[in-house]
Design a protein around this motif. Structure first.
Motif, PDB file in Angstrom:
ATOM      1  N   ALA A  69     165.147  51.182  -9.811  1.00  0.00           N
ATOM      2  CA  ALA A  69     164.340  50.031  -9.396  1.00  0.00           C
ATOM      3  C   ALA A  69     164.324  49.028 -10.538  1.00  0.00           C
ATOM      4  O   ALA A  69     164.010  49.383 -11.672  1.00  0.00           O
ATOM      5  N   ILE A  70     164.658  47.779 -10.237  1.00  0.00           N
ATOM      6  CA  ILE A  70     164.636  46.721 -11.255  1.00  0.00           C
ATOM      7  C   ILE A  70     163.502  45.771 -10.905  1.00  0.00           C
ATOM      8  O   ILE A  70     163.536  45.085  -9.881  1.00  0.00           O
ATOM      9  N   ILE A  71     162.485  45.720 -11.763  1.00  0.00           N
ATOM     10  CA  ILE A  71     161.292  44.924 -11.463  1.00  0.00           C
ATOM     11  C   ILE A  71     160.946  44.042 -12.661  1.00  0.00           C
ATOM     12  O   ILE A  71     161.028  44.477 -13.812  1.00  0.00           O
ATOM     13  N   GLY A  72     160.567  42.799 -12.385  1.00  0.00           N
ATOM     14  CA  GLY A  72     160.172  41.884 -13.448  1.00  0.00           C
ATOM     15  C   GLY A  72     158.722  42.073 -13.846  1.00  0.00           C
ATOM     16  O   GLY A  72     157.920  42.642 -13.093  1.00  0.00           O
ATOM     17  N   ASP A  73     158.372  41.594 -15.040  1.00  0.00           N
ATOM     18  CA  ASP A  73     156.992  41.730 -15.486  1.00  0.00           C
ATOM     19  C   ASP A  73     156.048  40.940 -14.600  1.00  0.00           C
ATOM     20  O   ASP A  73     154.890  41.311 -14.418  1.00  0.00           O
ATOM     21  N   GLY A  74     156.522  39.850 -13.995  1.00  0.00           N
ATOM     22  CA  GLY A  74     155.683  39.102 -13.059  1.00  0.00           C
ATOM     23  C   GLY A  74     155.337  39.935 -11.846  1.00  0.00           C
ATOM     24  O   GLY A  74     154.185  39.979 -11.399  1.00  0.00           O
ATOM     25  N   ALA A  75     156.335  40.627 -11.287  1.00  0.00           N
ATOM     26  CA  ALA A  75     156.098  41.466 -10.111  1.00  0.00           C
ATOM     27  C   ALA A  75     155.210  42.657 -10.440  1.00  0.00           C
ATOM     28  O   ALA A  75     154.589  43.242  -9.548  1.00  0.00           O
ATOM     29  N   MET A  76     155.121  43.017 -11.717  1.00  0.00           N
ATOM     30  CA  MET A  76     154.254  44.126 -12.108  1.00  0.00           C
ATOM     31  C   MET A  76     152.779  43.768 -11.989  1.00  0.00           C
ATOM     32  O   MET A  76     151.914  44.635 -12.128  1.00  0.00           O
ATOM     33  N   THR A  77     152.464  42.502 -11.736  1.00  0.00           N
ATOM     34  CA  THR A  77     151.061  42.134 -11.511  1.00  0.00           C
ATOM     35  C   THR A  77     150.618  42.446 -10.087  1.00  0.00           C
ATOM     36  O   THR A  77     149.433  42.339  -9.776  1.00  0.00           O
ATOM     37  N   GLY A  78     151.553  42.809  -9.219  1.00  0.00           N
ATOM     38  CA  GLY A  78     151.220  43.126  -7.833  1.00  0.00           C
ATOM     39  C   GLY A  78     150.715  44.557  -7.695  1.00  0.00           C
ATOM     40  O   GLY A  78     151.250  45.489  -8.306  1.00  0.00           O
ATOM     41  N   GLY A  79     149.705  44.736  -6.873  1.00  0.00           N
ATOM     42  CA  GLY A  79     149.100  46.055  -6.716  1.00  0.00           C
ATOM     43  C   GLY A  79     150.049  47.109  -6.188  1.00  0.00           C
ATOM     44  O   GLY A  79     149.936  48.290  -6.546  1.00  0.00           O
ATOM     45  N   LEU A  80     150.999  46.725  -5.327  1.00  0.00           N
ATOM     46  CA  LEU A  80     151.919  47.697  -4.754  1.00  0.00           C
ATOM     47  C   LEU A  80     152.741  48.389  -5.836  1.00  0.00           C
ATOM     48  O   LEU A  80     153.075  49.574  -5.711  1.00  0.00           O
ATOM     49  N   ALA A  81     153.064  47.663  -6.909  1.00  0.00           N
ATOM     50  CA  ALA A  81     153.829  48.273  -8.001  1.00  0.00           C
ATOM     51  C   ALA A  81     153.069  49.459  -8.593  1.00  0.00           C
ATOM     52  O   ALA A  81     153.658  50.511  -8.890  1.00  0.00           O
ATOM     53  N   TYR A  82     151.756  49.321  -8.724  1.00  0.00           N
ATOM     54  CA  TYR A  82     150.958  50.397  -9.319  1.00  0.00           C
ATOM     55  C   TYR A  82     150.724  51.540  -8.342  1.00  0.00           C
ATOM     56  O   TYR A  82     150.576  52.697  -8.740  1.00  0.00           O
ATOM     57  N   GLU A  83     150.711  51.234  -7.056  1.00  0.00           N
ATOM     58  CA  GLU A  83     150.654  52.303  -6.068  1.00  0.00           C
ATOM     59  C   GLU A  83     151.907  53.160  -6.160  1.00  0.00           C
ATOM     60  O   GLU A  83     151.859  54.394  -6.055  1.00  0.00           O
ATOM     61  N   GLY A  84     153.060  52.510  -6.357  1.00  0.00           N
ATOM     62  CA  GLY A  84     154.304  53.246  -6.525  1.00  0.00           C
ATOM     63  C   GLY A  84     154.325  54.058  -7.801  1.00  0.00           C
ATOM     64  O   GLY A  84     154.729  55.224  -7.808  1.00  0.00           O
ATOM     65  N   LEU A  85     153.868  53.460  -8.906  1.00  0.00           N
ATOM     66  CA  LEU A  85     153.811  54.175 -10.177  1.00  0.00           C
ATOM     67  C   LEU A  85     152.909  55.402 -10.069  1.00  0.00           C
ATOM     68  O   LEU A  85     153.235  56.485 -10.569  1.00  0.00           O
ATOM     69  N   ASN A  86     151.772  55.229  -9.430  1.00  0.00           N
ATOM     70  CA  ASN A  86     150.811  56.321  -9.300  1.00  0.00           C
ATOM     71  C   ASN A  86     151.399  57.500  -8.542  1.00  0.00           C
ATOM     72  O   ASN A  86     151.105  58.659  -8.829  1.00  0.00           O
ATOM     73  N   ASN A  87     152.271  57.205  -7.580  1.00  0.00           N
ATOM     74  CA  ASN A  87     152.841  58.250  -6.737  1.00  0.00           C
ATOM     75  C   ASN A  87     154.105  58.870  -7.337  1.00  0.00           C
ATOM     76  O   ASN A  87     154.497  59.974  -6.968  1.00  0.00           O
ATOM     77  N   ALA A  88     154.732  58.147  -8.277  1.00  0.00           N
ATOM     78  CA  ALA A  88     156.039  58.579  -8.781  1.00  0.00           C
ATOM     79  C   ALA A  88     155.989  59.946  -9.451  1.00  0.00           C
ATOM     80  O   ALA A  88     156.928  60.741  -9.329  1.00  0.00           O
ATOM     81  N   CYS A  89     154.916  60.223 -10.169  1.00  0.00           N
ATOM     82  CA  CYS A  89     154.860  61.486 -10.909  1.00  0.00           C
ATOM     83  C   CYS A  89     154.472  62.666 -10.039  1.00  0.00           C
ATOM     84  O   CYS A  89     154.558  63.821 -10.476  1.00  0.00           O
ATOM     85  N   SER A  90     154.044  62.417  -8.810  1.00  0.00           N
ATOM     86  CA  SER A  90     153.575  63.510  -7.955  1.00  0.00           C
ATOM     87  C   SER A  90     154.634  63.960  -6.952  1.00  0.00           C
ATOM     88  O   SER A  90     154.377  64.851  -6.154  1.00  0.00           O
ATOM     89  N   GLN A  91     155.800  63.310  -6.978  1.00  0.00           N
ATOM     90  CA  GLN A  91     156.880  63.663  -6.067  1.00  0.00           C
ATOM     91  C   GLN A  91     158.106  64.083  -6.879  1.00  0.00           C
ATOM     92  O   GLN A  91     158.365  63.543  -7.952  1.00  0.00           O
ATOM     93  N   PRO A  92     158.895  65.031  -6.359  1.00  0.00           N
ATOM     94  CA  PRO A  92     160.119  65.421  -7.077  1.00  0.00           C
ATOM     95  C   PRO A  92     161.166  64.308  -6.993  1.00  0.00           C
ATOM     96  O   PRO A  92     161.641  63.962  -5.909  1.00  0.00           O
ATOM     97  N   ASN A  93     161.496  63.708  -8.130  1.00  0.00           N
ATOM     98  CA  ASN A  93     162.453  62.598  -8.129  1.00  0.00           C
ATOM     99  C   ASN A  93     162.966  62.371  -9.545  1.00  0.00           C
ATOM    100  O   ASN A  93     162.340  62.795 -10.511  1.00  0.00           O
ATOM    101  N   ASN A  94     164.083  61.658  -9.622  1.00  0.00           N
ATOM    102  CA  ASN A  94     164.676  61.281 -10.910  1.00  0.00           C
ATOM    103  C   ASN A  94     164.774  59.756 -11.023  1.00  0.00           C
ATOM    104  O   ASN A  94     165.722  59.227 -11.599  1.00  0.00           O
ATOM    105  N   LEU A  95     163.804  59.073 -10.472  1.00  0.00           N
ATOM    106  CA  LEU A  95     163.809  57.614 -10.419  1.00  0.00           C
ATOM    107  C   LEU A  95     163.832  56.994 -11.816  1.00  0.00           C
ATOM    108  O   LEU A  95     163.113  57.435 -12.714  1.00  0.00           O
TER     109      LEU A  95
END
Length: 645
Positions: free
Chosen positions: A142-168
């Motif tokens: 995933a390629i995301i800019g620092d501007g897009a990191m101000t959006g809440g959806l980005a943090y919802e994804g971050l919060n979920n990333a560590c709880s699922q088996p993945n190599n993202l």
């Protein structure tokens, strides 16, 4: 352009050495600068990601490996390197390639990305799918800019990333601010240590050894990650928010240092678990004017590539842009009412709220790419007696739908929602057309919804929203130039829910809402020149709709044509037919002109209005067809009378 012309897919990149790859970067920049100088697009963002794009396609096996771009402003190099170099001159044009990634266009485009903050969630879904499909060799980035990191959806994804088996792998393209403090040599040492293949092999070996000896189990592996992160925090004397999410963090590194990018990406490529690489880039890199003024050069329009001079086609004596009328009017209102404030999600220049920001910085709030927050934040201000003008592009307001219902309308708070770029917006295409707002807002109780025919209406509606209405008020207006050279008028309160007759007629009436009514007026005038006289009514308000005016129309006209720059389903035309049905006006023929049940492609606004059948010529044709229907109906009725039926 010697090397770039030989690259028809990322496989061709893999045949080159580092020096040649660096030359490709230079040629890519030159090509983008040349093309966008005469075919405008998103300029500075794509210049800033040239090295990153080359490095990604060099290291990863795309399209099997997935690259998910956030927003897509930064993806022009990606398009050029993935078989669309020769098609790039058609970028954003009708029938050409899209200005944003689109899977229908190329297998290398993994996800539609016209709106911000979506990449982490989408890429996480792909990474988890790879795990479920036992495709352990498939990498997802995933390629995301620092501007897009101000959006809440980005943090919802971050919060979920560590709880699922993945190599993202998440790449944070930071071109404006540093997330962590720079700590000199120690920082560089830690970057090299933690991105070293040898280090990671040792670290993973220790983890496996602990696991085999049953000193830890799978449920406790996060403890090891947290322990490692704690050591890092101790050494660097700083906390890292990403590692707080149990996502391994690397960086920041220079995003324009191609050899270093390639080295780091190669070393972390096969690392297990979610990880984030933080790169620092310069927006507009390689073109001095864009580096100096990144905001202006985000999408600068036409320009002279040699001098950097922007070519402005609009002359000073032409009408103002609608957004500028909004911006100047907001300042005018705020000067006389200290309770008026402005709120915008990262678009102060785009929506012209920068005028208020310059005059009253303490009363202007740019909340970042966070539309949901913008609406609820405005609701909080309104609850305490302020009058917020919350300006959000129509297509972006879709992201805050729940907040409009729950936090504004339900509580009947005095929030003035100004929907810029309503209707067809042109070259940005289906992700940005603001054609759904009338339909999705119309069912919500307590809302007043209006659309101005011209700049005077816009000013009057803004004034009315402040002084003539006590609940939430929605004003939608289009992108681009207005209608009036003298846009300034003495603002006045206009009656809520009242439309107006603009022209009388016979048998046929055209009903419009918003700026598209000007196209309708021209079509009606054209029909009048050949003896066909259609009436014209401007509803001005969709909600509450003018029932008295609709009753007058229903009692005097046999054929109605509704015209709106929005979707037909659920829009103004449906509101009119709902009224006719409820009040038993069943003999009136209605033709609805608007956006059909489809997503509209990119192209100029004039081209798209014609394509959708809402331009002057299409409305004129609809009037001609209505006239033929009436003539044929009269003939049938005459025959029936003569035959005794």
């Amino acid at each position: 352009m010697k090397l770039l012309t030989q690259i028809n897919s990322p496989d061709d990149l893999k045949k080159l050495n580092i020096e040649q790859l660096q030359q490709v970067c230079c040629e890519l920049r030159e090509y983008i600068i040349d093309q966008l100088s005469h075919n405008p697009g998103h300029f500075a963002s794509s210049l800033g990601t040239v090295e990153l794009t080359v490095a990604l396609h060099y290291i990863y096996n795309t399209p099997y490996d997935r690259l998910v771009w956030d927003v897509g402003h930064q993806a022009y190099s990606h398009k050029i390197l993935t078989g669309r170099r020769d098609m790039f001159p058609s970028n954003r044009k009708l029938g050409g390639i899209s200005g944003f990634p689109n899977p229908k266009e190329s297998e290398y485009d993994t996800f539609v990305s016209g709106h911000a903050s979506t990449s982490i969630s989408a890429a996480l879904g792909m990474a988890v799918a790879a795990h479920l499909n036992h495709e352990e060799d498939r990498h997802v980035v995933a390629i995301i800019g620092d501007g897009a990191m101000t959006g809440g959806l980005a943090y919802e994804g971050l919060n979920n990333a560590c709880s699922q088996p993945n190599n993202l792998l998440i790449i944070l393209n930071d071109n404006d601010m540093s997330i962590d403090h720079n700590v000199g040599g120690l920082r560089e040492y830690l970057i090299k240590l933690t991105t070293s293949a040898k280090y990671n092999k040792i670290r993973y070996g220790i983890y496996q050894a602990f696991k085999q000896k049953k000193l830890i189990d799978e449920d406790k592996k996060n403890f090891i990650i947290r322990f490692n992160n704690s050591i890092k925090s101790l050494l660097t004397r700083q906390q890292n928010m990403f590692e707080g999410f149990n996502i391994r963090y690397f960086g920041p590194i220079d995003g324009h240092d191609l050899p270093e990018l390639i080295r780091v990406l190669r070393n972390i490529k096969d690392m297990k678990g979610p990880k984030l690489l933080h790169i620092k880039t310069i927006k507009g890199k390689g073109y001095a004017p864009a580096e100096k003024s990144a905001t202006i050069w985000h999408a600068p329009g036409l320009f002279d590539k040699e001098t950097g001079e922007r070519i402005i086609k609009r002359s000073k004596d032409q009408p103002q842009l609608y957004q500028d009328v909004f911006g100047h009017t907001l300042v005018e209102l705020a000067e006389k009412n200290e309770k008026i404030v402005g709120v915008t999600p990262a678009m102060p220049t785009g929506c012209s709220m920068n005028y208020l920001m310059e005059k009253f910085p303490e009363r202007t709030f740019d909340v970042g790419i966070a539309e949901e927050h913008a609406v609820t934040f405005s609701a909080g201000l309104a609850k305490e007696g302020f009058i917020p003008f919350c300006n959000i592009y129509s297509s972006f307001m879709q992201r805050a739908y729940d907040q409009v219902i729950h936090d504004v309308a339900l509580q009947k708070l005095k929030v003035i929602l100004c929907l810029d770029r309503a209707g067809l917006v042109g070259e940005d295409g289906p992700t940005h057309h603001g054609v759904f707002d009338l339909a999705y807002l119309r069912p919500i109780p307590n809302l007043t919804i209006a659309a101005p025919l011209n700049e005077h209406d816009l000013r009057n509606l803004m004034y009315t929203a402040v002084y003539g209405n006590e609940g939430p008020f929605v004003i939608r207006y289009p992108k681009g130039q207005g209608e009036l050279k003298n846009w300034q008028n003495t603002m006045q309160i206009i009656p809520i829910g009242k439309g107006r007759k603009l022209r009388d007629g016979e048998r046929i009436a055209v009903l419009s809402i918003g700026k598209i009514g000007n196209d309708a007026a021209k079509a009606i005038e054209k029909a009048a020149e050949i003896g066909i006289f259609a009436a014209h009514y401007d509803l001005l308000f969709l909600k509450p709709i003018d029932k008295e005016l609709l009753t007058e129309i229903a009692q005097n006209y046999a054929y109605l044509i509704t015209v709106e720059n929005g979707v037909i389903a659920g829009g103004m035309g449906d509101a009119v037919t709902d009224f006719l049905t409820v009040h038993h006006y069943n003999d009136i023929r209605v033709r609805k002109l608007g956006i059909k049940d489809e997503f509209v492609t990119q192209g100029s606004i004039d081209e798209l209005k014609h394509l959708c059948g809402i331009d002057e010529d299409s409305i004129f044709e609809a009037i001609m067809e209505a006239n033929e229907v009436i003539k044929n109906t009269n003939k049938v009725n005459t025959i029936k009378k003569l035959s005794g039926h």
